[in-house]
Design a protein around this motif. Structure first.
Motif, PDB file in Angstrom:
ATOM      1  N   LEU A   1       0.793  -1.296  -0.066  1.00 45.26           N
ATOM      2  CA  LEU A   1      -0.055  -0.140   0.112  1.00 45.26           C
ATOM      3  C   LEU A   1       0.944   1.329   0.045  1.00 45.26           C
ATOM      4  O   LEU A   1       0.580   2.103  -0.745  1.00 45.26           O
ATOM      5  CB  LEU A   1      -0.840   0.172   1.133  1.00 45.26           C
ATOM      6  CG  LEU A   1      -1.997  -1.075   1.330  1.00 45.26           C
ATOM      7  CD1 LEU A   1      -2.755  -1.114   2.685  1.00 45.26           C
ATOM      8  CD2 LEU A   1      -2.988  -0.863   0.078  1.00 45.26           C
ATOM      9  N   LEU A   2       1.920   1.121   0.730  1.00 43.19           N
ATOM     10  CA  LEU A   2       2.736   2.541   0.924  1.00 43.19           C
ATOM     11  C   LEU A   2       3.703   2.498  -0.456  1.00 43.19           C
ATOM     12  O   LEU A   2       3.888   3.645  -0.849  1.00 43.19           O
ATOM     13  CB  LEU A   2       3.551   2.220   2.236  1.00 43.19           C
ATOM     14  CG  LEU A   2       4.400   3.648   2.288  1.00 43.19           C
ATOM     15  CD1 LEU A   2       3.857   4.974   2.495  1.00 43.19           C
ATOM     16  CD2 LEU A   2       5.221   3.534   3.658  1.00 43.19           C
ATOM     17  N   ALA A   3       4.133   1.493  -0.712  1.00 42.48           N
ATOM     18  CA  ALA A   3       5.251   1.441  -1.802  1.00 42.48           C
ATOM     19  C   ALA A   3       4.536   1.767  -3.006  1.00 42.48           C
ATOM     20  O   ALA A   3       5.062   2.458  -3.908  1.00 42.48           O
ATOM     21  CB  ALA A   3       5.681  -0.222  -2.003  1.00 42.48           C
ATOM     22  N   ASP A   4       3.205   1.408  -3.401  1.00 35.73           N
ATOM     23  CA  ASP A   4       2.467   1.904  -4.583  1.00 35.73           C
ATOM     24  C   ASP A   4       2.138   3.208  -4.579  1.00 35.73           C
ATOM     25  O   ASP A   4       2.040   4.013  -5.194  1.00 35.73           O
ATOM     26  CB  ASP A   4       1.208   1.082  -4.661  1.00 35.73           C
ATOM     27  CG  ASP A   4       1.570  -0.431  -5.253  1.00 35.73           C
ATOM     28  OD1 ASP A   4       2.748  -0.707  -5.568  1.00 35.73           O
ATOM     29  OD2 ASP A   4       0.804  -1.226  -5.219  1.00 35.73           O
ATOM     30  N   ALA A   5       1.698   3.761  -3.099  1.00 35.56           N
ATOM     31  CA  ALA A   5       1.201   5.178  -2.866  1.00 35.56           C
ATOM     32  C   ALA A   5       2.442   6.144  -3.363  1.00 35.56           C
ATOM     33  O   ALA A   5       2.224   7.368  -3.532  1.00 35.56           O
ATOM     34  CB  ALA A   5       0.631   5.512  -1.565  1.00 35.56           C
ATOM     35  N   GLN A   6       3.544   5.694  -3.105  1.00 32.89           N
ATOM     36  CA  GLN A   6       4.814   6.580  -3.190  1.00 32.89           C
ATOM     37  C   GLN A   6       4.881   7.235  -4.560  1.00 32.89           C
ATOM     38  O   GLN A   6       5.881   8.158  -4.675  1.00 32.89           O
ATOM     39  CB  GLN A   6       5.969   5.952  -2.601  1.00 32.89           C
ATOM     40  CG  GLN A   6       7.060   6.932  -2.397  1.00 32.89           C
ATOM     41  CD  GLN A   6       6.833   7.998  -1.340  1.00 32.89           C
ATOM     42  OE1 GLN A   6       6.845   7.973  -0.291  1.00 32.89           O
ATOM     43  NE2 GLN A   6       7.097   9.222  -2.013  1.00 32.89           N
ATOM     44  N   VAL A   7       4.178   6.426  -5.635  1.00 33.35           N
ATOM     45  CA  VAL A   7       4.507   6.947  -6.916  1.00 33.35           C
ATOM     46  C   VAL A   7       3.569   7.926  -7.199  1.00 33.35           C
ATOM     47  O   VAL A   7       3.832   8.856  -8.218  1.00 33.35           O
ATOM     48  CB  VAL A   7       4.238   5.892  -7.941  1.00 33.35           C
ATOM     49  CG1 VAL A   7       2.745   5.431  -8.209  1.00 33.35           C
ATOM     50  CG2 VAL A   7       5.006   6.036  -9.205  1.00 33.35           C
ATOM     51  N   LEU A   8       2.533   8.064  -6.513  1.00 35.20           N
ATOM     52  CA  LEU A   8       1.407   9.151  -6.787  1.00 35.20           C
ATOM     53  C   LEU A   8       2.091  10.397  -6.520  1.00 35.20           C
ATOM     54  O   LEU A   8       1.705  11.443  -7.760  1.00 35.20           O
ATOM     55  CB  LEU A   8       0.261   9.108  -5.850  1.00 35.20           C
ATOM     56  CG  LEU A   8      -0.628   7.665  -5.832  1.00 35.20           C
ATOM     57  CD1 LEU A   8      -1.347   7.819  -4.738  1.00 35.20           C
ATOM     58  CD2 LEU A   8      -0.982   7.524  -7.078  1.00 35.20           C
ATOM     59  N   PRO A   9       3.038  11.024  -5.742  1.00 30.51           N
ATOM     60  CA  PRO A   9       3.768  12.430  -6.146  1.00 30.51           C
ATOM     61  C   PRO A   9       4.673  12.704  -7.016  1.00 30.51           C
ATOM     62  O   PRO A   9       5.140  13.449  -7.559  1.00 30.51           O
ATOM     63  CB  PRO A   9       4.083  12.748  -4.799  1.00 30.51           C
ATOM     64  CG  PRO A   9       3.543  11.623  -3.963  1.00 30.51           C
ATOM     65  CD  PRO A   9       3.505  10.428  -4.699  1.00 30.51           C
TER      66      PRO A   9
END
Length: 555
Positions: free
Chosen positions: A411-419
């Motif tokens: 969840l965190l690893a994939d979210a980090q691409v959003l910015p």
């Protein structure tokens, strides 16, 4: 008897999402809602059940690159994971791209399309990546009106038949850098009634797509963005061979590991200009508006997934004499997560709604100005919320949140691409300033905020309304005070853009909460809006010393 902690479970992701249900009732007309309700429940059931379980079971699978066949022929074939193959069929059948273009629900087509994606994508292993680029390509081709390319590609990009639906890539990033696209080194040489492209694309997502839109510099064109042209490329020829493309390697990334992201060499890759042979960066604006909106909605479904898992776990985890759902401090943390998640939803879907209105011809010049400003603001604001909520989600599980085979760290690893995808926070903050400078559109943004907060009638929302108004006024005064200082504007651009984003979110939450109370949905939405207001929306700092900033930053 030995203790084994029960893992979190998910139920129907529509039935268990009060905000989504409220939003559907508030925004969609009765006739539209009657047509789509069953599909939302079906997708919600898949997302919380079969697809979620399949995603956990498929956790260690990643796409693989097979460069050579057994007889020494270079084939550069990417093998996709089982869930991605299933996601392709599901995306076509439910029209996760097509629904935005079919006209079935008029100006609500986009709302319907993105609600479906919001409900199901958190269980599809980032298959949203090729869909976002497919949607962006479809919009770009329509806007540029190249009849030959449209006739060839659009029926496939917007197909509901899994056997014929195409996805599109977006090949912009080169070794010279992602954001400074004007430095592109790809050369386009006129040949065979089109162009041959020569160069290296350093970061291409979803490389298995059947087509791509890319930038190249026709021979003789000047340096910089204006000298680039936008090209249409089909990745394989009629025999199935790659079209002058070599896949050098798949990227080893921190997250989004199911997305086959590759480095490509283009060597005599046949391409067709989409619109002219200059102004390529200008001509990808339609694509970026769509892909940045997908990024924002991805933040909304990602924060919702983390919150759903953390809430369920709070009912299952017993520690220090009680379940976590009875612990005031844990509830305080979950409440903060919920406020940020709901704020992201509102801002993302305000942008979606506006896109739908404008595409349907139901918009004004002021609406177009608002969308130009809203797109970068929405993307940068929600992306940061996506990372923050994902981080809190992992912490809500303690050590289990840090253990890979629970599936939670993803969840965190994939979210980090959003910015990072589609423009970093700083790049989009500067883009926000450019958008506002055009036609003085800050006034349009402030009017959108003021209209929503000024119409609120519930007395419980007064504190939130006052917070939004103060923040709005501060943003306006800061911009006016710094107009004469280029460095001052740039140095404060991120805090200014974030302030506008969070103030817009609060205004939208106030509007929604006021409607919920008036329509007998209780005071849940009021409590969420007030919580978000208390967390702070004004990020601007006055009297910042640029000299001290440089001293602190660089030591």
């Amino acid at each position: 008897m030995a203790f084994f902690q029960a893992p979190p479970r998910l139920g129907n992701q529509f039935d268990e999402d009060p905000l989504a249900r409220e939003f559907v009732q508030r925004v969609l007309p009765d006739d539209v809602r009657m047509k789509v309700d069953a599909e939302y429940r079906h997708l919600g059931d898949l997302a919380g059940g079969d697809l979620y379980e399949a995603m956990l079971a498929d956790r260690t699978n990643e796409p693989t690159l097979v460069q050579w066949d057994p007889w020494g022929n270079r084939i550069d074939q990417i093998e996709l994971t089982p869930l991605w193959q299933r996601a392709q069929r599901l995306s076509a059948e439910h029209g996760l791209v097509a629904a935005g273009y079919e006209g079935s629900h008029g100006r609500f087509d986009r709302v319907h399309q993105f609600l479906m994606n919001y409900l199901v994508q958190a269980s599809l292993d980032i298959y949203s990546c090729p869909l976002a680029m497919t949607d962006g390509a479809a919009r770009t081709l329509r806007d540029t009106n190249n009849e030959a390319v449209m006739e060839r590609a659009l029926p496939r990009l917007l197909s509901r038949d899994p056997a014929t639906m195409w996805t599109s890539g977006q090949w912009m990033t080169e070794r010279t850098g992602g954001s400074d696209v004007g430095k592109s080194e790809t050369i386009a040489k006129a040949a065979d009634g089109g162009f041959h492209l020569y160069g290296t694309k350093w970061f291409t997502s979803a490389t298995t797509s059947e087509m791509a839109l890319t930038l190249g510099r026709p021979e003789g064109n000047p340096e910089g963005g204006r000298g680039l042209a936008l090209f249409y490329v089909e990745t394989r020829d009629d025999r199935g061979a790659l079209n002058g493309i070599q896949i050098n390697r798949l990227k080893e990334k921190f997250g989004t590991k199911k997305v086959p992201t590759a480095e490509l060499t283009l060597d005599r890759c046949f391409a067709t200009p989409v619109i002219g042979t200059t102004d390529g960066i200008k001509n990808i604006s339609s694509m970026l508006n769509i892909t940045r909106t997908w990024n924002a909605v991805a933040a909304a479904w990602g924060t919702r997934r983390g919150l759903a898992l953390a809430r369920d776990y709070a009912k299952r985890r017993h520690a220090f004499g009680a379940y976590l759902e009875k612990k005031p401090l844990h509830l305080d943390t979950l409440a903060d997560m919920a406020a940020e998640a709901e704020a992201a939803f509102h801002l993302a879907f305000a942008t979606v709604t506006l896109i739908g209105q404008l595409e349907h011809g139901d918009g004004t010049d002021a609406d177009r100005q608002l969308l130009r400003a809203l797109t970068p603001i929405t993307k940068l604001t929600t992306a940061k919320q996506g990372v923050a909520v994902a981080s809190e989600t992992l912490e809500a599980f303690g050590g289990a949140g840090y253990v890979e085979d629970t599936g939670l760290p993803r969840l965190l690893a994939d979210a980090q691409v959003l910015p990072i995808w589609e423009g970093t926070t700083n790049v989009l903050s500067l883009d926000t300033l450019r958008a506002l400078a055009k036609d003085n559109s800050l006034g349009v943004v402030l009017q959108a905020i003021d209209r929503r907060v000024s119409n609120a009638s519930d007395a419980e929302l007064k504190g939130a309304v006052d917070t939004a108004k103060r923040s709005m006024q501060h943003a306006q005064s800061w911009l006016e005070a710094n107009l004469a200082s280029r460095d001052g504007l740039e140095g404060g651009a991120r805090r200014f853009a974030m302030t506008l984003g969070r103030t817009l979110e609060l205004a939208l939450m106030i509007e929604h909460a006021d409607w919920c109370r008036a329509n007998k949905h209780g005071r849940r939405a009021i409590a969420v809006a007030n919580r978000f207001a208390q967390r702070g929306v004004d990020m601007i700092r006055d009297d910042v010393s640029l000299e001290d900033t440089a001293l602190v930053a660089m030591g």
